[in-house]
Design a protein around this motif. Structure first.
Motif, PDB file in Angstrom:
ATOM      1  N   ALA A   1      -7.004  -2.482   3.912  1.00 17.69           N
ATOM      2  CA  ALA A   1      -7.391  -1.191   3.341  1.00 17.69           C
ATOM      3  C   ALA A   1      -8.511  -0.638   4.204  1.00 17.69           C
ATOM      4  CB  ALA A   1      -7.854  -1.354   1.896  1.00 17.69           C
TER       5      ALA A   1
ATOM      6  N   ASP B   1      -8.436   9.558  -2.417  1.00 18.30           N
ATOM      7  CA  ASP B   1      -8.894   8.232  -2.876  1.00 18.30           C
ATOM      8  C   ASP B   1     -10.286   8.006  -2.288  1.00 18.30           C
ATOM      9  OD1 ASP B   1      -9.447   5.595  -3.408  1.00 18.30           O
ATOM     10  OD2 ASP B   1      -7.480   4.835  -2.780  1.00 18.30           O
TER      11      ASP B   1
ATOM     12  N   SER C   1       0.822  -1.194   0.000  1.00 21.97           N
ATOM     13  CA  SER C   1       0.000   0.000   0.000  1.00 21.97           C
ATOM     14  C   SER C   1       0.856   1.243   0.000  1.00 21.97           C
ATOM     15  CB  SER C   1      -0.972  -0.017   1.167  1.00 21.97           C
ATOM     16  OG  SER C   1      -0.261  -0.197   2.352  1.00 21.97           O
TER      17      SER C   1
ATOM     18  N   ALA D   1      -4.120   2.947   4.114  1.00 23.45           N
ATOM     19  CA  ALA D   1      -4.571   4.233   3.577  1.00 23.45           C
ATOM     20  C   ALA D   1      -3.492   5.245   3.924  1.00 23.45           C
ATOM     21  CB  ALA D   1      -5.902   4.647   4.198  1.00 23.45           C
TER      22      ALA D   1
ATOM     23  N   ALA E   1       0.606   3.908  -2.739  1.00 21.88           N
ATOM     24  CA  ALA E   1       0.377   5.276  -2.318  1.00 21.88           C
ATOM     25  C   ALA E   1       1.399   6.220  -2.952  1.00 21.88           C
ATOM     26  CB  ALA E   1       0.470   5.368  -0.808  1.00 21.88           C
TER      27      ALA E   1
ATOM     28  N   THR F   1      -3.361   6.576  -2.402  1.00 17.98           N
ATOM     29  CA  THR F   1      -4.389   6.054  -1.498  1.00 17.98           C
ATOM     30  C   THR F   1      -4.675   7.087  -0.395  1.00 17.98           C
ATOM     31  OG1 THR F   1      -2.717   4.918  -0.192  1.00 17.98           O
ATOM     32  CG2 THR F   1      -3.843   3.613  -1.886  1.00 17.98           C
TER      33      THR F   1
ATOM     34  N   ARG G   1     -10.809   5.270   0.262  1.00 16.87           N
ATOM     35  CA  ARG G   1     -10.150   5.338   1.571  1.00 16.87           C
ATOM     36  C   ARG G   1     -10.801   6.423   2.424  1.00 16.87           C
ATOM     37  NH1 ARG G   1      -8.661   1.708  -0.829  1.00 16.87           N
ATOM     38  NH2 ARG G   1      -6.576   0.780  -1.067  1.00 16.87           N
TER      39      ARG G   1
END
Ligand code: 0X9
Ligand code: ZN
Length: 753
Positions: free
Chosen positions: A357, A249, A10, A263, A14, A271, A252
């Motif tokens: 997530a 996002d 992530s 996130a 991100a 993200t 998120r």
């Protein structure tokens, strides 16, 4: 070193904030599939991309986009990879050129789905549905985007009062670049509109419900990804951030577990969670839409890509309270997809199936609104990714239409009935077996449930009432003699009718065969006396932490309890732990220590070798230089590998291997466990307990009614005494439910000379 693959994934995702370069921003970029052989290679590869296309990265393969310089560096690093998409920019350009031609296709026509459609075309088609069928289709305005666009949708229903009918929501395109998803939602709309009166299945569903379809939630982002000068791979909305970057996002930004794992708090990241829950106007509008429609029973939030069928939670790895219901309906959706196209979509909770997530839509719609909520990641699995060839639009949409219909049908039953854990297909002979189902009411209220059972061959099922507790019902399948097959199903009575599990019962039923466990060797290591096992083998050189048979003293790395259920106490461990001692106080040091079994009975190759092992390694994820090979030998001198234990479990793990899978011929064999600390400075602890050689089957011939090993006059007496009745199940030799001439024939045929 442990690899936090999910966290890594992530953070890399991100980091993929794409600049809004005009022109051809992905010129000479390629999407590569990396084959990483080590943690080091994973990290090195991830440092060379701004855009991981896979949902995670770890040892093995993953896909990512690389610019020319990044690709050169990948080559220079000697990391194995192949090019998946050699001409990403060319594909985006071709897509753009293709889509610049004028659109075609009327309402009742698959031609519309021959290529992707921009927001204006999507909206025009929504208008056309409404205009052509005003009694069936209602326009819906969900709210307004940051840039002032209306988030549009439609409602399709034939219910007497569509506003209060049980409802479903299908939405696409929270993420701008996932162009397959508005096409999917539009296709569902298309089929429902077209079939509302002519297709009996759709007509029935639409009479019983209202279907809301919102093809493009993130309308601003979608428009941005279509603009030739902008960024085809844009993901977020178009809301400016304080630091000058753009976009939250949406997936998120929902207010359930907002701000947790998976996130980003960094505005420029792909993200980015936003400044607060629902700070994105698109997400706030969708929330209000749900809140205003408490009759929504179930929803699908479409994303691309990866072919996954996901349900809550995304914010935690714990199962959601309705995991069993989500799984049961999710498996029906998966099966519906496979029936249409043969494509496989992997089912599971978000956290463990794709990645952790938080702030996702389905966590909120389920967690806050109680809606049965799915995220489907549609086609494909990486060949084309976000830039799907147009020929895939319809096949993709068709399979997902059937997933949506399967979900609607399952949810319109008065309750969802799902197995709680696995339902048995084998029963321990002579013992009752507890079975349990989860029952989640949808349109009805649950009154009660019963388990229906019969011996295979009997005509009638008997009903066993089930006892109720928080959302579950439990009952026992009665004890059955060895060799007997029991058929069973569940019936749940609801205020609005009954629901059967499996659906279609009693024509379709579950079945389980009663079996005994025939043990040829067993050592739980709890009996007093000298163990038949020995420690030491050629090559052993560990200086500490040699195998000992003890009542273990737990450390952070070693078990506190043996595996045998109470009153078991002892097991083998590598060095007795020191009460209150450091984690490495009594672990394996300096090399290898080997635990060797006595000769085990391998005369029946249909048997299994079963053992429980413990393996803990402070170096975390494999591969590293330490491991615990488990080996077998027929002669005690030549040893072959059964398994090499590398995973850092730190828990008792049961291993079963059929003898036929490794023994070339029946005969005695030994096993040995070689715990190794080969590298410097790691804590290795191993344990072994409860070793058995066993098989399932029936100890006694079916006609040996008194189970004394002989088939003789006393069995005949019992059979004749039970003639015509079911009072003595063992006398029903053929298991057909009655004691009669065919049982007598079997008994006489098997008579012991
Ligand atoms: O990361 C996402 O939002 C989704 N994957 S995607 O590649 N389409 O971006 C997965 C969403 C899982 N669902 C939730 N977290 N609610
Ligand atoms: Zn997405």
């Amino acid at each position: 070193m442990p690899l936090p693959a999910a966290a890594l994934a992530s953070s890399v995702l991100a980091a993929s904030a794409l600049s809004s370069d005009a022109g051809r921003p992905f010129r000479d970029h390629v999407v590569v599939r990396v084959h990483a052989a080590s943690v080091r290679e994973v990290q090195a590869a991830l440092a060379l991309t701004d855009d991981l296309w896979s949902h995670g990265a770890g040892i093995g393969t993953f896909d990512m986009r690389v610019a020319p310089a990044q690709r050169k560096a990948l080559e220079a690093a000697g990391i194995r990879h192949e090019v998946l998409i050699p001409d990403l920019e060319a594909r985006i350009d071709a897509e753009h050129a293709r889509l610049s031609r004028p659109p075609e296709g009327g309402v009742a026509d698959d031609a519309w789905f021959l290529d992707f459609k921009d927001l204006a075309a999507v909206n025009a088609r929504l208008d056309a549905y409404v205009a052509a069928n005003p009694a069936l289709v209602q326009p819906v305005a969900v709210g307004t985007t940051f840039e002032g666009r209306t988030i549009r949708g439609i409602r399709i229903s034939r219910a007497a009062d569509p506003a209060s009918a049980p409802a479903f929501l299908f939405n696409g395109c929270q993420h701008a670049r996932e162009w397959a998803t508005p096409m999917t939602v539009m296709y569902i709309a298309d089929r429902l509109v077209e079939g509302a009166f002519s297709d009996p299945r759709l007509a029935d569903l639409l009479q019983r419900s209202a279907v809301y379809l919102v093809p493009v939630v993130n309308a601003d982002g979608y428009v941005h990804s279509w603009a030739s000068t902008a960024n085809r791979l844009w993901r977020k909305n178009r809301q400016p951030n304080a630091d000058g970057s753009v976009g939250t996002d949406p997936n998120r930004n929902w207010g359930y577990g907002w701000g947790g794992v998976g996130a980003s708090a960094v505005p420029g990241n792909d993200t980015y969670r936003g400044t607060a829950p629902f700070s994105s106007p698109e997400v706030a509008a969708m929330r209000d839409f749900y809140v205003a429609r408490p009759q929504i029973l179930a929803s699908i939030d479409f994303h691309s890509y990866s072919q996954l069928l996901l349900w809550p939670w995304g914010w935690t790895g714990d199962p959601c309270p309705d995991d069993a219901a989500h799984r049961a309906v999710g498996l029906a959706m998966r099966d519906a997809i496979a029936a249409v196209s043969g494509r496989s979509y992997a089912p599971g909770p978000i956290y463990s199936t794709i990645y952790p997530a938080s702030g996702g839509s389905v966590d909120w719609s389920y967690g806050d609104q109680g809606v049965l909520s799915y995220t489907i990641e549609v086609r494909d699995t990486g060949t084309y990714g976000f830039v799907m060839p147009p020929a895939e639009i319809l096949p993709n949409a068709r399979e997902n239409l059937d997933a949506a219909l399967a979900m609607m049908e399952a949810t319109l039953d008065p309750a969802i009935v799902a197995p709680n854990g696995d339902l048995p297909s084998v029963l321990a002979a002579g013992q009752p077996t507890t079975v349990s189902i989860a029952v989640t009411p949808t349109t009805g209220a649950v009154i009660g449930a019963s388990l229906r059972v019969r011996y295979a061959g009997e005509s009638a099922f008997s009903a066993i009432p089930m006892s109720a507790g928080a959302g579950t019902f439990t009952a026992s399948i009665p004890a059955a003699p060895c060799g007997r097959t029991v058929e069973y199903w569940f019936e749940v009575a609801c205020s609005e009718g009954t629901v059967a599990y499996p659906s279609g019962a009693p024509a379709a039923v579950l079945a389980a065969l009663a079996q005994e466990r025939i043990v040829r060797f067993e050592d739980t290591f709890d009996a007093a006396g000298t163990p038949a096992w020995s420690v030491g083998a050629a090559g052993d050189n560990a200086t500490a932490g040699l195998w000992v048979l003890v009542d273990p003293v737990g450390t952070a790395a070693q078990p506190e309890d043996d595996r045998t259920p109470a009153p078991g106490t002892r097991c083998w461990v590598t060095g007795q732990g020191v009460a209150g001692g450091a984690v490495g106080a009594a672990d394996v040091d300096g090399g290898i220590t080997t635990l060797v079994s006595p000769a085990l009975d391998g005369s029946d190759l249909s048997a299994e070798l079963v053992y429980w092992r413990w393996y803990s390694n402070s170096q975390g994820a494999a591969p590293n230089e330490d491991s615990m090979p488990v080996e077998w030998s027929s002669d005690g001198s030549t040893w072959s590998l059964l398994e090499d234990v590398t995973a850092n479990a730190g828990a008792w793990v049961e291993v079963r291997r059929s003898l036929a899978s490794f023994l070339p011929a029946p005969g005695a064999f030994r096993v040995r466990f070689r715990a190794r600390d080969l590298g410097a400075g790691s804590v290795v602890e191993a344990g072994v307990d409860d070793v058995r050689v066993e098989r399932t089957g029936c100890q006694h011939a079916p006609a040996d009614i008194n189970r004394d090993g002989r088939i003789d006059g006393s069995d005949l007496g019992l059979l004749l005494g039970a003639w015509g009745s079911g009072g003595l199940p063992a006398a029903d030799v053929n298991g057909d439910g009655t004691v009669n001439g065919s049982d007598l024939g079997l008994l006489l045929g098997a008579w012991t000379a």
